[in-house]
Design a protein around this motif. Structure first.
Motif, PDB file in Angstrom:
ATOM      1  N   ILE A 184       0.756  -1.459   0.020  1.00  0.00           N
ATOM      2  CA  ILE A 184      -0.003   0.114  -0.100  1.00  0.00           C
ATOM      3  C   ILE A 184       1.032   1.267   0.226  1.00  0.00           C
ATOM      4  O   ILE A 184       2.035   1.376   0.849  1.00  0.00           O
ATOM      5  N   ALA A 185       0.659   2.275  -0.778  1.00  0.00           N
ATOM      6  CA  ALA A 185       1.452   3.253  -1.156  1.00  0.00           C
ATOM      7  C   ALA A 185       0.397   4.735  -1.285  1.00  0.00           C
ATOM      8  O   ALA A 185      -0.710   4.508  -1.578  1.00  0.00           O
ATOM      9  N   PRO A 186       1.097   5.823  -1.044  1.00  0.00           N
ATOM     10  CA  PRO A 186       0.205   7.057  -1.175  1.00  0.00           C
ATOM     11  C   PRO A 186      -0.173   6.885  -2.652  1.00  0.00           C
ATOM     12  O   PRO A 186       0.428   6.584  -3.482  1.00  0.00           O
ATOM     13  N   GLY A 187      -1.487   7.680  -2.716  1.00  0.00           N
ATOM     14  CA  GLY A 187      -2.237   7.623  -4.140  1.00  0.00           C
ATOM     15  C   GLY A 187      -3.129   6.423  -4.390  1.00  0.00           C
ATOM     16  O   GLY A 187      -3.934   6.366  -5.317  1.00  0.00           O
ATOM     17  N   ASP A 188      -2.848   5.405  -3.551  1.00  0.00           N
ATOM     18  CA  ASP A 188      -4.010   4.267  -3.583  1.00  0.00           C
ATOM     19  C   ASP A 188      -5.291   4.694  -3.290  1.00  0.00           C
ATOM     20  O   ASP A 188      -5.565   5.705  -2.546  1.00  0.00           O
ATOM     21  N   VAL A 189      -6.423   3.905  -3.665  1.00  0.00           N
ATOM     22  CA  VAL A 189      -7.964   4.359  -3.534  1.00  0.00           C
ATOM     23  C   VAL A 189      -8.356   3.405  -2.582  1.00  0.00           C
ATOM     24  O   VAL A 189      -8.142   2.188  -2.489  1.00  0.00           O
ATOM     25  N   ILE A 190      -9.089   4.217  -1.765  1.00  0.00           N
ATOM     26  CA  ILE A 190      -9.766   3.086  -0.847  1.00  0.00           C
ATOM     27  C   ILE A 190     -11.439   2.995  -1.302  1.00  0.00           C
ATOM     28  O   ILE A 190     -11.935   3.846  -1.544  1.00  0.00           O
ATOM     29  N   LEU A 191     -11.727   1.762  -1.505  1.00  0.00           N
ATOM     30  CA  LEU A 191     -13.097   1.356  -1.735  1.00  0.00           C
ATOM     31  C   LEU A 191     -13.884   0.611  -0.521  1.00  0.00           C
ATOM     32  O   LEU A 191     -13.347   0.178   0.285  1.00  0.00           O
ATOM     33  N   GLY A 192     -15.023   1.159  -0.417  1.00  0.00           N
ATOM     34  CA  GLY A 192     -15.892   0.782   0.761  1.00  0.00           C
ATOM     35  C   GLY A 192     -17.012  -0.017   0.140  1.00  0.00           C
ATOM     36  O   GLY A 192     -17.711   0.073  -0.699  1.00  0.00           O
ATOM     37  N   LEU A 193     -17.231  -1.308   0.734  1.00  0.00           N
ATOM     38  CA  LEU A 193     -18.121  -2.435   0.574  1.00  0.00           C
ATOM     39  C   LEU A 193     -19.194  -2.344   1.405  1.00  0.00           C
ATOM     40  O   LEU A 193     -18.958  -2.194   2.747  1.00  0.00           O
ATOM     41  N   ALA A 194     -20.570  -2.048   1.009  1.00  0.00           N
ATOM     42  CA  ALA A 194     -21.539  -1.789   1.980  1.00  0.00           C
ATOM     43  C   ALA A 194     -21.824  -2.717   2.853  1.00  0.00           C
ATOM     44  O   ALA A 194     -21.855  -4.108   2.763  1.00  0.00           O
ATOM     45  N   SER A 195     -22.205  -2.456   3.966  1.00  0.00           N
ATOM     46  CA  SER A 195     -22.643  -3.410   5.017  1.00  0.00           C
ATOM     47  C   SER A 195     -24.147  -3.585   5.085  1.00  0.00           C
ATOM     48  O   SER A 195     -24.850  -3.080   4.194  1.00  0.00           O
ATOM     49  N   SER A 196     -24.602  -4.659   5.736  1.00  0.00           N
ATOM     50  CA  SER A 196     -26.093  -5.000   5.499  1.00  0.00           C
ATOM     51  C   SER A 196     -26.618  -4.436   7.044  1.00  0.00           C
ATOM     52  O   SER A 196     -27.809  -4.817   7.012  1.00  0.00           O
ATOM     53  N   GLY A 197     -25.893  -3.621   7.630  1.00  0.00           N
ATOM     54  CA  GLY A 197     -26.829  -3.186   8.773  1.00  0.00           C
ATOM     55  C   GLY A 197     -25.748  -2.833   9.957  1.00  0.00           C
ATOM     56  O   GLY A 197     -24.649  -2.531   9.520  1.00  0.00           O
ATOM     57  N   VAL A 198     -26.106  -3.095  11.036  1.00  0.00           N
ATOM     58  CA  VAL A 198     -25.266  -2.713  12.237  1.00  0.00           C
ATOM     59  C   VAL A 198     -24.026  -4.034  12.563  1.00  0.00           C
ATOM     60  O   VAL A 198     -22.930  -3.716  12.950  1.00  0.00           O
ATOM     61  N   HIS A 199     -24.404  -5.159  11.826  1.00  0.00           N
ATOM     62  CA  HIS A 199     -23.602  -6.187  11.889  1.00  0.00           C
ATOM     63  C   HIS A 199     -23.382  -6.821  13.253  1.00  0.00           C
ATOM     64  O   HIS A 199     -24.584  -7.064  13.864  1.00  0.00           O
ATOM     65  N   SER A 200     -22.208  -6.907  13.804  1.00  0.00           N
ATOM     66  CA  SER A 200     -22.366  -7.536  15.326  1.00  0.00           C
ATOM     67  C   SER A 200     -21.574  -6.565  16.246  1.00  0.00           C
ATOM     68  O   SER A 200     -21.011  -7.012  17.292  1.00  0.00           O
ATOM     69  N   ASN A 201     -21.377  -5.182  15.659  1.00  0.00           N
ATOM     70  CA  ASN A 201     -20.692  -4.434  16.952  1.00  0.00           C
ATOM     71  C   ASN A 201     -21.603  -3.250  17.064  1.00  0.00           C
ATOM     72  O   ASN A 201     -22.364  -2.617  16.206  1.00  0.00           O
ATOM     73  N   GLY A 202     -21.304  -2.774  18.347  1.00  0.00           N
ATOM     74  CA  GLY A 202     -21.792  -1.377  18.875  1.00  0.00           C
ATOM     75  C   GLY A 202     -23.493  -1.826  19.656  1.00  0.00           C
ATOM     76  O   GLY A 202     -24.079  -0.931  19.919  1.00  0.00           O
ATOM     77  N   PHE A 203     -23.544  -3.222  19.766  1.00  0.00           N
ATOM     78  CA  PHE A 203     -24.932  -3.405  20.364  1.00  0.00           C
ATOM     79  C   PHE A 203     -25.377  -3.289  21.955  1.00  0.00           C
ATOM     80  O   PHE A 203     -26.189  -2.732  22.220  1.00  0.00           O
ATOM     81  N   SER A 204     -24.146  -2.860  22.667  1.00  0.00           N
ATOM     82  CA  SER A 204     -24.167  -2.444  23.915  1.00  0.00           C
ATOM     83  C   SER A 204     -24.749  -0.990  23.995  1.00  0.00           C
ATOM     84  O   SER A 204     -25.579  -0.760  24.831  1.00  0.00           O
ATOM     85  N   LEU A 205     -24.459  -0.164  23.097  1.00  0.00           N
ATOM     86  CA  LEU A 205     -25.098   1.188  23.058  1.00  0.00           C
ATOM     87  C   LEU A 205     -26.443   0.958  22.372  1.00  0.00           C
ATOM     88  O   LEU A 205     -27.378   1.765  22.839  1.00  0.00           O
ATOM     89  N   VAL A 206     -26.711  -0.010  21.235  1.00  0.00           N
ATOM     90  CA  VAL A 206     -28.116  -0.064  20.693  1.00  0.00           C
ATOM     91  C   VAL A 206     -28.886  -0.381  21.640  1.00  0.00           C
ATOM     92  O   VAL A 206     -30.006   0.112  21.769  1.00  0.00           O
ATOM     93  N   ARG A 207     -28.450  -1.370  22.566  1.00  0.00           N
ATOM     94  CA  ARG A 207     -29.585  -1.867  23.711  1.00  0.00           C
ATOM     95  C   ARG A 207     -29.683  -0.744  24.895  1.00  0.00           C
ATOM     96  O   ARG A 207     -30.897  -0.913  25.190  1.00  0.00           O
ATOM     97  N   ARG A 208     -28.783  -0.087  25.063  1.00  0.00           N
ATOM     98  CA  ARG A 208     -28.954   1.258  26.118  1.00  0.00           C
ATOM     99  C   ARG A 208     -29.980   2.090  25.517  1.00  0.00           C
ATOM    100  O   ARG A 208     -30.774   2.487  26.220  1.00  0.00           O
ATOM    101  N   LEU A 209     -29.583   2.361  24.231  1.00  0.00           N
ATOM    102  CA  LEU A 209     -30.642   3.435  23.566  1.00  0.00           C
ATOM    103  C   LEU A 209     -31.892   2.867  23.439  1.00  0.00           C
ATOM    104  O   LEU A 209     -33.217   3.468  23.782  1.00  0.00           O
ATOM    105  N   ALA A 210     -32.380   1.665  23.216  1.00  0.00           N
ATOM    106  CA  ALA A 210     -33.675   1.114  23.274  1.00  0.00           C
ATOM    107  C   ALA A 210     -34.353   0.884  24.520  1.00  0.00           C
ATOM    108  O   ALA A 210     -35.419   1.400  24.732  1.00  0.00           O
ATOM    109  N   ALA A 211     -33.550   0.847  25.432  1.00  0.00           N
ATOM    110  CA  ALA A 211     -33.957   0.664  26.966  1.00  0.00           C
ATOM    111  C   ALA A 211     -34.457   2.212  27.356  1.00  0.00           C
ATOM    112  O   ALA A 211     -35.532   2.359  27.690  1.00  0.00           O
ATOM    113  N   ASP A 212     -33.566   3.082  26.910  1.00  0.00           N
ATOM    114  CA  ASP A 212     -33.706   4.550  27.455  1.00  0.00           C
ATOM    115  C   ASP A 212     -34.785   5.203  26.619  1.00  0.00           C
ATOM    116  O   ASP A 212     -35.573   5.896  27.201  1.00  0.00           O
TER     117      ASP A 212
END
Length: 372
Positions: A184-212
């Motif tokens: 990897i070197a300067p000038g390379d391009v970053i491609l992003g592949l779409a997610s299908s949703g929250v996946h499996s991270n951040g759910f402690s915050l999601v559940r806190r929001l759901a409760a509050d």
């Protein structure tokens, strides 16, 4: 009454494992039920017969000549609590496989076989079968064989109705094709592949929001009346293996990053060589409505979003500038939604995610940086 009669201890029924809360019969019935599911995941090198003390895999039969083995293990995290509370077990096995298989593909390795660990207070076969069927589905998506697993019934260790999952996946990559990111070197391009949703991270915050916030998860989502909120949140993690493998075989990708806990900010630098910096422009893709909902509900700052959630990008591919359009086209043909989200620049190893005012709920232009 004789002395011997008087001194005899009171009669108690003989102890059994079932009396202690463990049903061997239920466990055996589950193994019989999931046998066909495992057989459906067979691939070259694995015969997927369950019930032995271990699972065999034949690397030579799988076509490898001089391979390195790569191993990954992971869980699903507190997303399981939502699954348990809302009887939403039918995708968590895909999450389990995805968290492991996606971590292998970013190192250039093809996932070969998978083992699961399912632990619960009391085995409920109907629930366990749904979960393990979902694991088998994930294995089919990842092209790896489900060659074994462990079901542990542990009364007193878990609350009633609770279960936990862990997954273990082994992959292989030919020695000269390991993906290190060194090119990897300067000038390379970053491609992003779409997610299908929250996946499996951040759910402690999601559940806190759901409760509050008192979310009614069984009702249509505010941002999409065609889907229940619980179903939007529980959408299984996308598995990127089959769309990426051909490009890796053709050596068209310099580096890959699986966007899990830590978000774009912390995961992208893990594949960068020293003196390279990833700059990502959040305006280059539309924030998914689910992510916008989470951000608005929690008044979450853009910087916090960038290090907590995948923000709509589940996998990042770094490619040479002159290869970017071709790689993006190949990935699109393979079923991925692809965005050009940034570039590699010279600088201290790390990642900067930035966005204009009114993007990701910000009132002013914003920028967040993590040095890896």
């Amino acid at each position: 009454m004789s002395d011997t009669d008087r001194d005899s201890p009171p009669q108690t029924p003989p102890y059994t494992y079932a009396q202690a809360g463990v049903s061997i019969a239920a466990g055996n019935a589950l193994v019989r039920a999931i046998g066909p599911l495992a057989k459906a995941t067979r691939r070259k090198g694995a015969d997927a017969e369950l019930g032995g003390f271990g699972g065999f895999f034949d690397l030579k039969a799988a076509g490898f000549v001089d391979p390195l083995l790569v191993a990954a293990n992971d869980g699903v995290g507190t997303k399981l609590k939502l699954a348990i509370e809302h009887d939403a077990h039918d995708g968590v096995g895909v999450d389990l496989v995805a968290m492991c298989a996606n971590d292998l593909i970013v190192q250039g390795a093809e996932p070969l076989f998978f083992l699961d660990y399912y632990a619960t207070a009391k085995l409920v076969p109907a629930v366990a079968e749904r979960v393990i069927a979902s694991i088998a589905e994930g294995c089919l998506q990842a092209g790896c064989a489900l060659i074994g697993g462990e079901t542990a019934e542990m009364p007193g260790m878990y609350a009633e109705g609770d279960y936990d999952l862990a997954g273990f996946c082994v992959g292989a990559v030919e020695r000269d094709r390991v993906l290190t990111g060194a090119a990897i070197a300067p000038g390379d391009v970053i491609l992003g592949l779409a997610s299908s949703g929250v996946h499996s991270n951040g759910f402690s915050l999601v559940r806190r929001l759901a409760a509050d916030k008192g979310w009614k998860l069984d009702r249509p989502a505010l941002f999409d009346i065609d889907i229940r909120l619980i179903d939007a949140l529980m959408a299984p993690t996308r598995i990127y293996v089959k769309s990426l493998l051909p490009l890796l075989a053709e050596r068209r990708i310099k580096g890959l990053a699986h966007i899990t806990g830590g978000g774009l900010l912390e995961n992208v630098p893990r594949v960068l060589p020293a003196d390279t910096h990833a700059t990502i422009d959040a305006a280059r893709w539309e924030q998914p409505r689910l992510m916008a909902f989470l951000q608005a509900q929690g008044a979450i700052e853009p910087e916090e979003m960038a290090r907590t959630f995948n923000c709509g990008i589940g996998m990042v591919a770094i490619v040479a500038a002159d290869a970017a359009s071709g790689v993006a086209a190949s990935l699109t043909t393979a079923g991925e939604t692809v965005f050009t989200i940034g570039r590699i620049e010279a600088g201290a190893r790390g990642c900067t995610v930035q966005g204009p005012a009114d993007h990701w709920g910000a009132r002013a232009a914003w920028s967040a940086t993590h040095h890896g």
